[in-house]
Design a protein around this motif. Structure first.
Motif, short mmCIF file in Angstrom:
data_model
loop_
_atom_site.label_atom_id
_atom_site.label_comp_id
_atom_site.label_asym_id
_atom_site.label_seq_id
_atom_site.Cartn_x
_atom_site.Cartn_y
_atom_site.Cartn_z
N LYS A 91 -5.16 7.83 -17.76
CA LYS A 91 -5.54 8.78 -18.81
C LYS A 91 -5.01 8.30 -20.16
O LYS A 91 -5.65 8.51 -21.19
CB LYS A 91 -5.04 10.18 -18.48
N LYS A 129 -7.38 5.41 -21.16
CA LYS A 129 -8.68 5.89 -21.60
C LYS A 129 -8.60 6.58 -22.96
O LYS A 129 -9.57 6.61 -23.71
CB LYS A 129 -9.27 6.83 -20.54
N ASN A 134 -5.54 16.14 -15.11
CA ASN A 134 -4.64 15.12 -15.66
C ASN A 134 -5.06 14.74 -17.07
O ASN A 134 -4.22 14.41 -17.91
CB ASN A 134 -4.68 13.86 -14.78
N THR A 162 -12.61 4.21 -15.26
CA THR A 162 -11.54 3.23 -15.08
C THR A 162 -12.06 2.02 -14.33
O THR A 162 -11.81 0.87 -14.72
CB THR A 162 -10.37 3.88 -14.33
N GLU A 198 -0.19 11.17 -5.35
CA GLU A 198 -0.73 12.54 -5.32
C GLU A 198 -2.01 12.52 -4.49
O GLU A 198 -2.61 11.46 -4.29
CB GLU A 198 -0.92 13.11 -6.73
C1 LIG Z 1 -8.66 10.68 -13.62
C2 LIG Z 1 -7.96 9.88 -12.60
C3 LIG Z 1 -8.62 8.89 -11.85
C4 LIG Z 1 -10.10 8.64 -11.98
O1 LIG Z 1 -10.41 7.93 -13.13
P1 LIG Z 1 -11.94 7.76 -13.56
O2 LIG Z 1 -11.88 6.90 -14.75
O3 LIG Z 1 -12.44 9.15 -13.88
O4 LIG Z 1 -12.66 7.20 -12.41
C5 LIG Z 1 -7.89 8.16 -10.96
N1 LIG Z 1 -6.57 8.40 -10.75
C6 LIG Z 1 -5.92 9.34 -11.43
C7 LIG Z 1 -4.49 9.56 -11.14
C8 LIG Z 1 -6.58 10.11 -12.38
O5 LIG Z 1 -5.92 11.05 -13.05
#
Ligand SMILES: *Cc1c(COP(=O)(O)O)cnc(C)c1O
Length: 312
Positions: free
Chosen positions: A52, A55, A80, A188, A267
């Protein structure tokens, strides 16, 4: 919504150093002749965790360049993304608005309490209202109500997000054969695929069902970002455990055991499912002997607040 003068001047690029790579020791891996390393992106920043942060980074930079002082985004009550956006807003001097799927009268989750404490303004939308958020006049309505803002999409996925995820893989300094990551919106994974131009096999472990759309979505994002790419990648749908945020005893048991034995918390929404899937594939001999695998810990540990009954 208060921000200190100090945070207003904090350069966005300087907060996070490269995160560590840590080898996971496990008799199973020795037996099967593979090596597994974890990239500890859960340790990016105490409050702005994992992917996060990756991104958000170039979204924050874009917002600042555009002179925007208000960031607006969407998410669920354990999100998150909302958690990270609220913390980043406070840290870097942006005001933030979170449009939350839920009812204002519902009891606040730890995630939402944290977001409010960081100064995020929360607005609630019921399911039917929330579904309309992609309609063009929806964002018009929001601008009528809140004034101008920088829109960060739900989950933070856009092309600016991919750029931050490219940096995540550029930090890896050892050679390897396979890379694993948990996938939700696929942003991601798309960033990683865009960043790697080698022979590695990249797997996104989907945490939701969405077979029909996720692979297509990732392919579309990669194409838009790179205009052609050679890395080998796939989305694996074998370990979503029934869908988003769904769990079972085997998954919870695995997470507890891994957390204790490796001293690395996971988690159950994303990273737990990915590691469960990776272990299962290794058990089944999916990876050739001699493979070196890197699993990315995308963070998200704040979301454990939704699973108190399992983890105490
Ligand atoms: C949001 C999140 C993902 C997924 O990421 P995307 O870019 O939406 O595929 C994976 N792991 C964690 C811990 C996240 O918070």
């Amino acid at each position: 919504m208060q921000n200190t003068a100090l945070s207003l001047t904090l350069p966005i690029v300087m907060v996070v150093k490269a995160t560590a790579l840590q080898q996971i020791m496990e008799p199973l891996f020795l037996e099967m002749g593979v090596e597994v390393w974890m990239k500890r992106d859960d340790l990016t920043h105490p409050l702005i965790s994992g992917n996060k942060w990756r991104k958000l980074k170039y979204n924050l930079i874009a917002a600042r360049e555009e002179g925007q002082h208000l960031l607006l985004s969407f998410g669920g009550i354990y999100s998150n993304h909302i958690h990270a956006l609220a913390a980043a807003g406070k840290l870097f001097g942006f005001n933030t608005i979170g449009i939350i799927r839920g009812e204002p009268a519902d009891e606040r989750t730890d995630t939402l309490r944290f977001a409010e404490a960081q100064g995020m303004q929360l607005h609630f939308l019921d399911r039917s209202g929330y579904r309309l958020k992609h309609e063009p006049d929806f964002s018009e309505q929001l601008r009528d109500r809140f004034g101008d803002f920088y829109l960060v999409p739900e989950g933070g996925t856009n092309l600016a997000a991919l750029r931050g995820c490219v940096e995540m893989v550029e930090e890896i300094e050892i050679p390897y054969d396979c890379l694993c990551v948990a996938s939700g919106t696929g942003g991601t994974l798309a960033g990683i695929v865009s960043g790697l131009k080698g022979k590695q096999q990249i797997t996104g472990f989907s945490s939701l069902k969405g077979e029909d759309t996720l692979t297509e979505k990732v392919a579309g994002l990669v194409k838009e970002f790179t205009r052609g790419n050679l890395s080998k990648w796939e989305v694996c749908f074998d370990y979503h455990f029934g869908g988003y945020a769904k769990v079972n005893e085997a998954l919870i048991g695995f997470i507890k055991k891994f957390t204790i034995e490796q001293n690395i918390p996971l988690e159950p929404v994303y990273t737990g499912k990915m590691m469960f899937g990776l272990y299962d594939r290794i058990k089944k001999g999916y990876y050739p002997r001699g493979s070196r695998i890197i699993a990315i810990h995308t963070g998200g540990l704040q979301g454990l607040c939704g699973y108190k009954k399992y983890f105490g």
